[in-house]
Design a protein around this motif. Structure first.
Motif, PDB file in Angstrom:
ATOM      1  N   VAL A 120       0.951  -1.273   0.009  1.00  0.00           N
ATOM      2  CA  VAL A 120      -0.051  -0.096  -0.075  1.00  0.00           C
ATOM      3  C   VAL A 120       1.048   1.212  -0.069  1.00  0.00           C
ATOM      4  CG1 VAL A 120      -1.656   1.354   1.472  1.00  0.00           C
ATOM      5  CG2 VAL A 120      -1.865  -1.066   1.266  1.00  0.00           C
ATOM      6  N   HIS A 134       0.868   5.551   0.092  1.00  0.00           N
ATOM      7  CA  HIS A 134       0.074   7.018   0.277  1.00  0.00           C
ATOM      8  C   HIS A 134       1.103   8.031  -0.072  1.00  0.00           C
ATOM      9  CE1 HIS A 134      -3.230   5.417   2.705  1.00  0.00           C
ATOM     10  NE2 HIS A 134      -2.331   4.412   2.856  1.00  0.00           N
ATOM     11  N   GLU A 164      -7.257   4.298   3.976  1.00  0.00           N
ATOM     12  CA  GLU A 164      -7.134   3.083   4.383  1.00  0.00           C
ATOM     13  C   GLU A 164      -8.334   2.181   4.841  1.00  0.00           C
ATOM     14  OE1 GLU A 164      -4.411   1.510   6.157  1.00  0.00           O
ATOM     15  OE2 GLU A 164      -3.575   2.425   4.562  1.00  0.00           O
ATOM     16  N   ILE A 168      -9.160   1.259   1.131  1.00  0.00           N
ATOM     17  CA  ILE A 168      -8.069  -0.220   0.704  1.00  0.00           C
ATOM     18  C   ILE A 168      -8.705  -1.580   1.707  1.00  0.00           C
ATOM     19  CG2 ILE A 168      -6.005  -0.684   1.147  1.00  0.00           C
ATOM     20  CD1 ILE A 168      -4.874   1.788   0.437  1.00  0.00           C
ATOM     21  N   SER A 169      -8.949  -1.228   2.946  1.00  0.00           N
ATOM     22  CA  SER A 169      -9.330  -2.454   3.987  1.00  0.00           C
ATOM     23  C   SER A 169     -10.751  -3.054   3.295  1.00  0.00           C
ATOM     24  CB  SER A 169      -9.001  -2.028   5.313  1.00  0.00           C
ATOM     25  OG  SER A 169     -10.185  -1.201   5.633  1.00  0.00           O
ATOM     26  N   ILE A 197     -10.146   0.841  -6.578  1.00  0.00           N
ATOM     27  CA  ILE A 197      -8.544   0.801  -6.188  1.00  0.00           C
ATOM     28  C   ILE A 197      -8.173  -0.316  -5.832  1.00  0.00           C
ATOM     29  CG2 ILE A 197      -8.344   3.275  -5.941  1.00  0.00           C
ATOM     30  CD1 ILE A 197      -8.495   1.391  -2.871  1.00  0.00           C
ATOM     31  N   ASP A 198      -8.804  -1.396  -6.179  1.00  0.00           N
ATOM     32  CA  ASP A 198      -8.414  -2.850  -5.251  1.00  0.00           C
ATOM     33  C   ASP A 198      -7.390  -3.674  -6.437  1.00  0.00           C
ATOM     34  OD1 ASP A 198      -8.183  -4.405  -2.895  1.00  0.00           O
ATOM     35  OD2 ASP A 198      -9.950  -5.458  -3.942  1.00  0.00           O
ATOM     36  N   LYS A 233      -3.220  -4.112  -7.784  1.00  0.00           N
ATOM     37  CA  LYS A 233      -1.891  -3.374  -7.952  1.00  0.00           C
ATOM     38  C   LYS A 233      -1.673  -3.229  -9.350  1.00  0.00           C
ATOM     39  CE  LYS A 233       0.515  -7.718  -8.332  1.00  0.00           C
ATOM     40  NZ  LYS A 233       1.494  -8.744  -7.671  1.00  0.00           N
ATOM     41  N   GLY A 235      -3.024   3.717  -2.786  1.00  0.00           N
ATOM     42  CA  GLY A 235      -3.828   2.434  -3.604  1.00  0.00           C
ATOM     43  C   GLY A 235      -2.565   1.371  -3.192  1.00  0.00           C
ATOM     44  N   TRP A 236      -2.685   0.288  -4.082  1.00  0.00           N
ATOM     45  CA  TRP A 236      -1.900  -0.699  -4.207  1.00  0.00           C
ATOM     46  C   TRP A 236      -1.010  -0.608  -5.297  1.00  0.00           C
ATOM     47  CZ3 TRP A 236      -1.639  -4.299  -0.442  1.00  0.00           C
ATOM     48  CH2 TRP A 236      -2.893  -4.460   0.454  1.00  0.00           C
TER      49      TRP A 236
END
Length: 96
Positions: free
Chosen positions: A5, A7, A61, A64-65, A71-72, A74, A92-93
């Motif tokens: 992850v 930022h 966060e 993402i979680s 945004i899920d 990579k 994101g990833w």
């Protein structure tokens, strides 16, 4: 290969300029070899509204979680919040 992850913030007249600046800075900081786990691995972004009063890090966060589909991945786009004053928040990833 895995994923981390990230930022980061960027500045620019618009989101694209800020994104390009953030990617360039990450390439400088982490190198151009790929798999850095940073925004350097991203080629696009998707703007997501930041709810009023929310902390950008904490809301990112949460997305993402929860595995927000925007945004899920990579390999997919970075998330982008417009913070105002020509500042943008990317997250994101990223492949590592």
């Amino acid at each position: 290969m895995g994923a981390d992850v990230f930022h980061t913030r960027g500045r620019g007249k618009n989101a694209q300029e800020a994104f390009d600046d953030a990617v360039d800075q990450a390439c400088y900081d982490f190198g151009h070899q790929g798999y850095t786990g940073s925004i350097a691995e991203k080629s696009s972004f998707v703007k997501i509204p930041l709810p009023e009063g929310r902390n950008p890090y904490e809301y990112a966060e949460t997305l993402i979680s929860e595995g927000d589909s925007r945004i899920d991945s990579k390999w997919g786009p970075a998330g982008c919040f417009e913070l105002g004053g020509e500042e943008f928040y990317f997250f994101g990833w990223a492949s590592c």
